[in-house]
Design a protein around this motif. Structure first.
Motif, PDB file in Angstrom:
ATOM      1  N   UNK A  62       0.816  -1.219   0.000  1.00 15.17           N
ATOM      2  CA  UNK A  62       0.000   0.000   0.000  1.00 15.17           C
ATOM      3  C   UNK A  62       0.845   1.263   0.000  1.00 15.17           C
ATOM      4  N   UNK A  63       2.130   1.158  -0.384  1.00 11.05           N
ATOM      5  CA  UNK A  63       2.908   2.346  -0.703  1.00 11.05           C
ATOM      6  C   UNK A  63       3.675   2.989   0.431  1.00 11.05           C
ATOM      7  N   UNK A  64       3.740   2.389   1.602  1.00  8.55           N
ATOM      8  CA  UNK A  64       4.536   2.942   2.695  1.00  8.55           C
ATOM      9  C   UNK A  64       5.997   2.515   2.550  1.00  8.55           C
ATOM     10  N   UNK A  65       6.896   3.364   3.013  1.00  7.77           N
ATOM     11  CA  UNK A  65       8.309   3.005   3.044  1.00  7.77           C
ATOM     12  C   UNK A  65       8.640   2.427   4.409  1.00  7.77           C
ATOM     13  N   UNK A  66       9.168   1.197   4.411  1.00  3.25           N
ATOM     14  CA  UNK A  66       9.546   0.554   5.660  1.00  3.25           C
ATOM     15  C   UNK A  66      11.048   0.305   5.665  1.00  3.25           C
ATOM     16  N   UNK A  75       1.944 -16.789   1.099  1.00  5.21           N
ATOM     17  CA  UNK A  75       2.620 -15.686   0.398  1.00  5.21           C
ATOM     18  C   UNK A  75       4.100 -15.966   0.161  1.00  5.21           C
ATOM     19  N   UNK A  76       4.560 -17.101   0.619  1.00 10.60           N
ATOM     20  CA  UNK A  76       5.945 -17.479   0.304  1.00 10.60           C
ATOM     21  C   UNK A  76       6.043 -17.730  -1.190  1.00 10.60           C
ATOM     22  N   UNK A 117       7.985 -11.141   0.744  1.00 12.16           N
ATOM     23  CA  UNK A 117       8.451  -9.857   0.234  1.00 12.16           C
ATOM     24  C   UNK A 117       7.530  -8.735   0.695  1.00 12.16           C
ATOM     25  N   UNK A 118       8.137  -7.632   1.107  1.00 10.74           N
ATOM     26  CA  UNK A 118       7.353  -6.530   1.684  1.00 10.74           C
ATOM     27  C   UNK A 118       6.288  -6.015   0.737  1.00 10.74           C
ATOM     28  N   UNK A 119       6.554  -6.058  -0.568  1.00 12.73           N
ATOM     29  CA  UNK A 119       5.584  -5.510  -1.522  1.00 12.73           C
ATOM     30  C   UNK A 119       4.327  -6.359  -1.636  1.00 12.73           C
ATOM     31  N   UNK A 120       4.307  -7.523  -0.980  1.00 15.32           N
ATOM     32  CA  UNK A 120       3.118  -8.374  -0.974  1.00 15.32           C
ATOM     33  C   UNK A 120       2.309  -8.216   0.314  1.00 15.32           C
ATOM     34  N   UNK A 121       2.718  -7.272   1.175  1.00 16.18           N
ATOM     35  CA  UNK A 121       2.059  -7.068   2.460  1.00 16.18           C
ATOM     36  C   UNK A 121       1.628  -5.608   2.590  1.00 16.18           C
ATOM     37  N   UNK A 122       0.519  -5.399   3.277  1.00 11.69           N
ATOM     38  CA  UNK A 122       0.172  -4.037   3.684  1.00 11.69           C
ATOM     39  C   UNK A 122       0.997  -3.679   4.913  1.00 11.69           C
TER      40      UNK A 122
END
Length: 425
Positions: A129-133, A155-156, A170-175
């Motif tokens: 959802x576009x946040x930088x972590x 999600x693996x 991967x972070x891009x697959x998570x909110x």
């Protein structure tokens, strides 16, 4: 036992006299005319005495007073970048203090500042959802407890990132909300077993949370706390519709870190990422450089045949200086080692980069034998501490402008010795 170096590089011709390289760099940055005694003092060379661009406390992002630092310990960079407000050489808390706490956690960053780091470094990747972590990689299999969460088992997956097939989560697959249910853990449990004591203690941070922490902690410490964010895999993330540069520029503005008077240095392994950032914010920029035969991945995508070995030549450095204020090379581009890990004569990179008006912030100085040149190892246990203070002093003496370190305290001690030997402080 013989330890193999982490990355190899070919020995290059010996560096010229460090003093002459510093003189050329200081003249290039506008700090000429300070006299032979100032130049002989080494790093910093009494920059404050030049009277150039020293802001009042009211001009500082956090109101602290740069003039309180000892003369001869501020960065000899061209004015207008804001970097002249920092000590010189710089101690950069690489992912915080991962020698003692799991990397890129609030606990790691808190400890890095307690140990004296001037700057703390986060790596940035996006959420769905576009946040930088703040994570070293978008694959969080080794740095979080995601594998222990059955709700995320599906999600693996395997992805190709910068040409490399990787399996994990991967972070891009998570909110962001989903990532906040995870906890961080030690990435190198066999090497840094004591750090596993803190597994599960801290959440994944957002960049905004880290910026808020840095501002608050700076007030408590009475000094600037700078951030040194890296855009990770920027071409990959742009290709999947999650570009990093615009998001980072947005966050820098929101948190008051944007611009030459902000408290953020931007870094990337991809030149095009820095070039994009240069159009968005005026923060200083550092081009990271890996092994000599490697290529920035945006070069691979563009069919640019240049390697890092080409970029560290004088013409390559002049090109980097057209969009960046410095380079972050692997230490072996400055101080190469042979196949056994023994130090070879230094290269000319310090001299050449300074001649191109570029700072050098090499990576990464660590205490453990496995990460040290053979000359600075002690005993045969690769996980035991070697002479990290001696190694850090050697790099300072070569003329680097700071470096990334996993244990800020030993680098601080080495810097104190370096300053003291030059009558500074």
């Amino acid at each position: 036992m013989t330890y193999r170096p982490l990355d190899g590089s070919s020995p290059a011709e010996p560096a010229q006299d460090a003093g002459s390289s510093r003189r050329g760099f200081l003249r290039a940055t506008g700090v000429a005319g300070l006299g032979a005694a100032a130049f002989a003092a080494g790093a910093g060379d009494a920059f404050a005495a030049s009277g150039e661009d020293q802001p009042d406390a009211s001009d500082r992002a956090d109101g602290s007073d740069a003039a309180a630092r000892p003369a001869g310990t501020r960065s000899p960079v061209r004015t207008g970048t804001g970097l002249d407000r920092l000590p010189h050489p710089l101690v950069i808390g690489h992912r915080g203090a991962p020698g003692y706490r799991p990397e890129e956690t609030l606990g790691s960053y808190e400890l890095a500042l307690e140990l004296g780091a001037d700057v703390i470094e986060p790596d940035l990747v996006p959420t769905r959802d576009g946040h930088l972590v703040v994570r070293h990689e978008n694959n969080i299999a080794e740095t979080t407890d995601v594998a222990d969460h059955p709700e995320f088992a599906g999600r693996r997956t395997t992805k190709t990132v910068d040409g490399q097939a990787l399996t994990g989560w991967f972070t891009e697959d998570f909110t962001l909300a989903e990532l906040k249910t995870l906890r961080a853990k030690e990435r190198l449990p066999q090497q840094r077993q004591r750090n596993t004591l803190y597994d599960g203690r801290w959440q994944i941070l957002t960049f905004r949370e880290l910026a808020d922490f840095a501002r608050k902690r700076g007030r408590e410490l009475g000094r600037d706390v700078w951030l040194y964010p890296e855009t990770k895999h920027p071409s990959y993330f742009r290709s999947i519709g999650l570009p990093l540069e615009e998001r980072l520029a947005d966050e820098l503005r929101r948190t008051g870190l944007a611009g030459r008077r902000g408290r953020a240095i931007l870094q990337s392994f991809e030149p095009s990422s820095l070039q994009r950032l240069a159009k968005l914010v005026e923060n200083p920029r550092i081009q990271l450089l890996s092994g000599p035969t490697s290529q920035p991945y945006d070069f691979v995508l563009a069919g640019d045949k240049r390697t890092v070995a080409d970029l560290v030549k004088p013409e390559g450095l002049r090109w980097i200086a057209s969009f960046a204020h410095g380079i972050g090379p692997t230490t072996q581009l400055i101080a190469p080692v042979d196949a056994d890990g023994r130090l070879q004569p230094p290269t000319t990179l310090v001299r050449d980069a300074h001649a191109a008006n570029l700072l050098l912030h090499p990576y990464t100085v660590r205490n453990e034998n496995a990460f040290l040149p053979l000359d600075h190892r002690r005993g045969t246990d690769p996980n035991a501490y070697g002479d990290a203070i001696g190694w850090a002093k050697y790099l300072y003496e070569l003329g680097v402008d700071g470096f990334f370190t996993d244990q800020a305290d030993t680098s601080i001690l080495a810097r104190q010795d370096f300053w003291s030997a030059r009558g500074v402080g």
